[in-house]
Design a protein around this motif. Structure first.
Motif, mmCIF file in Angstrom:
data_model
loop_
_atom_site.group_PDB
_atom_site.id
_atom_site.type_symbol
_atom_site.label_atom_id
_atom_site.label_comp_id
_atom_site.label_asym_id
_atom_site.label_seq_id
_atom_site.Cartn_x
_atom_site.Cartn_y
_atom_site.Cartn_z
ATOM 1 N N LEU A 31 0.819 -1.214 0.000
ATOM 2 C CA LEU A 31 0.000 0.000 0.000
ATOM 3 C C LEU A 31 0.850 1.260 0.000
ATOM 4 O O LEU A 31 1.985 1.255 0.464
ATOM 5 N N SER A 32 0.259 2.334 -0.466
ATOM 6 C CA SER A 32 0.933 3.633 -0.396
ATOM 7 C C SER A 32 1.007 4.082 1.064
ATOM 8 O O SER A 32 0.259 3.595 1.925
ATOM 9 N N ALA A 33 1.888 5.009 1.329
ATOM 10 C CA ALA A 33 2.031 5.537 2.686
ATOM 11 C C ALA A 33 0.722 6.165 3.162
ATOM 12 O O ALA A 33 0.331 6.004 4.332
ATOM 13 N N MET A 34 0.023 6.869 2.280
ATOM 14 C CA MET A 34 -1.227 7.506 2.682
ATOM 15 C C MET A 34 -2.306 6.469 2.984
ATOM 16 O O MET A 34 -3.100 6.658 3.902
ATOM 17 N N SER A 35 -2.332 5.373 2.247
ATOM 18 C CA SER A 35 -3.283 4.309 2.540
ATOM 19 C C SER A 35 -3.004 3.706 3.911
ATOM 20 O O SER A 35 -3.921 3.422 4.678
ATOM 21 N N ARG A 36 -1.732 3.528 4.231
ATOM 22 C CA ARG A 36 -1.372 3.019 5.572
ATOM 23 C C ARG A 36 -1.777 4.029 6.639
ATOM 24 O O ARG A 36 -2.273 3.650 7.705
ATOM 25 N N ASP A 37 -1.588 5.313 6.358
ATOM 26 C CA ASP A 37 -2.025 6.344 7.311
ATOM 27 C C ASP A 37 -3.533 6.272 7.533
ATOM 28 O O ASP A 37 -4.010 6.441 8.656
ATOM 29 N N TYR A 38 -4.274 6.040 6.464
ATOM 30 C CA TYR A 38 -5.732 5.917 6.568
ATOM 31 C C TYR A 38 -6.079 4.770 7.520
ATOM 32 O O TYR A 38 -6.929 4.909 8.408
ATOM 33 N N LEU A 39 -5.408 3.642 7.351
ATOM 34 C CA LEU A 39 -5.661 2.491 8.216
ATOM 35 C C LEU A 39 -5.256 2.772 9.659
ATOM 36 O O LEU A 39 -5.952 2.368 10.594
ATOM 37 N N LEU A 40 -4.149 3.468 9.835
ATOM 38 C CA LEU A 40 -3.725 3.831 11.199
ATOM 39 C C LEU A 40 -4.747 4.756 11.858
ATOM 40 O O LEU A 40 -5.017 4.647 13.051
ATOM 41 N N ALA A 41 -5.329 5.653 11.069
ATOM 42 C CA ALA A 41 -6.373 6.541 11.600
ATOM 43 C C ALA A 41 -7.608 5.732 11.983
ATOM 44 O O ALA A 41 -8.252 6.015 12.995
ATOM 45 N N MET A 42 -7.935 4.719 11.217
ATOM 46 C CA MET A 42 -9.060 3.842 11.539
ATOM 47 C C MET A 42 -8.789 3.046 12.817
ATOM 48 O O MET A 42 -9.701 2.796 13.600
ATOM 49 N N ALA A 43 -7.550 2.615 12.993
ATOM 50 C CA ALA A 43 -7.204 1.752 14.127
ATOM 51 C C ALA A 43 -7.397 2.443 15.471
ATOM 52 O O ALA A 43 -7.407 1.786 16.512
ATOM 53 N N GLN A 44 -7.586 3.747 15.467
ATOM 54 C CA GLN A 44 -7.819 4.470 16.721
ATOM 55 C C GLN A 44 -9.212 4.202 17.280
ATOM 56 O O GLN A 44 -9.463 4.439 18.461
ATOM 57 N N ASP A 45 -10.103 3.705 16.441
ATOM 58 C CA ASP A 45 -11.467 3.412 16.874
ATOM 59 C C ASP A 45 -11.577 1.949 17.287
ATOM 60 O O ASP A 45 -10.878 1.094 16.758
ATOM 61 N N ASN A 46 -12.496 1.678 18.199
ATOM 62 C CA ASN A 46 -12.704 0.305 18.651
ATOM 63 C C ASN A 46 -13.722 -0.455 17.811
ATOM 64 O O ASN A 46 -13.965 -1.626 18.054
ATOM 65 N N GLY A 47 -14.300 0.213 16.849
ATOM 66 C CA GLY A 47 -15.278 -0.398 15.961
ATOM 67 C C GLY A 47 -15.254 0.352 14.646
ATOM 68 O O GLY A 47 -14.252 0.990 14.313
ATOM 69 N N PRO A 48 -16.352 0.311 13.898
ATOM 70 C CA PRO A 48 -16.393 1.037 12.624
ATOM 71 C C PRO A 48 -16.012 2.514 12.796
ATOM 72 O O PRO A 48 -16.311 3.133 13.817
ATOM 73 N N SER A 49 -15.328 3.033 11.790
ATOM 74 C CA SER A 49 -14.827 4.405 11.822
ATOM 75 C C SER A 49 -15.662 5.306 10.927
ATOM 76 O O SER A 49 -15.965 4.942 9.786
ATOM 77 N N ALA A 50 -15.997 6.487 11.419
ATOM 78 C CA ALA A 50 -16.682 7.492 10.608
ATOM 79 C C ALA A 50 -15.669 8.080 9.628
ATOM 80 O O ALA A 50 -14.562 8.470 10.018
ATOM 81 N N THR A 51 -16.043 8.139 8.357
ATOM 82 C CA THR A 51 -15.110 8.630 7.350
ATOM 83 C C THR A 51 -14.712 10.089 7.608
ATOM 84 O O THR A 51 -13.588 10.479 7.326
ATOM 85 N N GLY A 52 -15.615 10.870 8.173
ATOM 86 C CA GLY A 52 -15.289 12.256 8.520
ATOM 87 C C GLY A 52 -14.232 12.335 9.609
ATOM 88 O O GLY A 52 -13.341 13.194 9.565
ATOM 89 N N ASP A 53 -14.308 11.440 10.594
ATOM 90 C CA ASP A 53 -13.305 11.407 11.667
ATOM 91 C C ASP A 53 -11.938 11.017 11.121
ATOM 92 O O ASP A 53 -10.910 11.564 11.541
ATOM 93 N N ILE A 54 -11.933 10.086 10.187
ATOM 94 C CA ILE A 54 -10.663 9.670 9.592
ATOM 95 C C ILE A 54 -10.021 10.839 8.854
ATOM 96 O O ILE A 54 -8.825 11.103 9.011
ATOM 97 N N ALA A 55 -10.806 11.564 8.078
ATOM 98 C CA ALA A 55 -10.283 12.724 7.344
ATOM 99 C C ALA A 55 -9.694 13.752 8.314
ATOM 100 O O ALA A 55 -8.620 14.299 8.055
#
Length: 114
Positions: A31-55
């Protein structure tokens, strides 16, 4: 002396390590670095992530973040769990990222990509 349940716990831990080594690591390497960053941002949540929060976590606008959301869905790494929310498709990927996120972030910083 054997402690009841310890063998099962050790087996579970070893299975998660093998899953990380054989599935999660290789999936992230492509994956690209930004895609990995997206996943790292998701990993902060304990369940499904809101796309607005990820942004917001990525300090990007929603349109920019959605480019990577779409890519990760196509790569079969995440899925849209409900309107405006995404979740990990790969089992235990959240746990893997929480344990190895610093490594992936450091790789990005050293390579200077994206």
């Amino acid at each position: 002396m054997t402690i009841p349940g310890l063998d099962v716990a050790d087996g579970d831990k070893q299975a998660k390590i093998k899953l990380g080594d054989m599935v999660h690591g290789p999936a992230l390497d492509g994956l690209s670095a930004m895609s990995r960053d997206y996943l790292l941002a998701m990993a902060q949540d304990n369940g499904p992530s809101a796309t607005g929060d990820i942004a917001k976590r990525l300090e990007r606008d929603l349109g920019y973040a959605n480019v990577y959301r779409t890519q990760l869905i196509k790569e079969d790494i995440i899925y849209q769990s409900s309107y405006g929310y995404v979740d990990f498709k790969l089992p235990y990927l959240r746990d893997y990222l929480r344990e190895h996120g610093a490594y992936h972030q450091m790789r990005k910083n050293l390579s200077g990509s994206e």
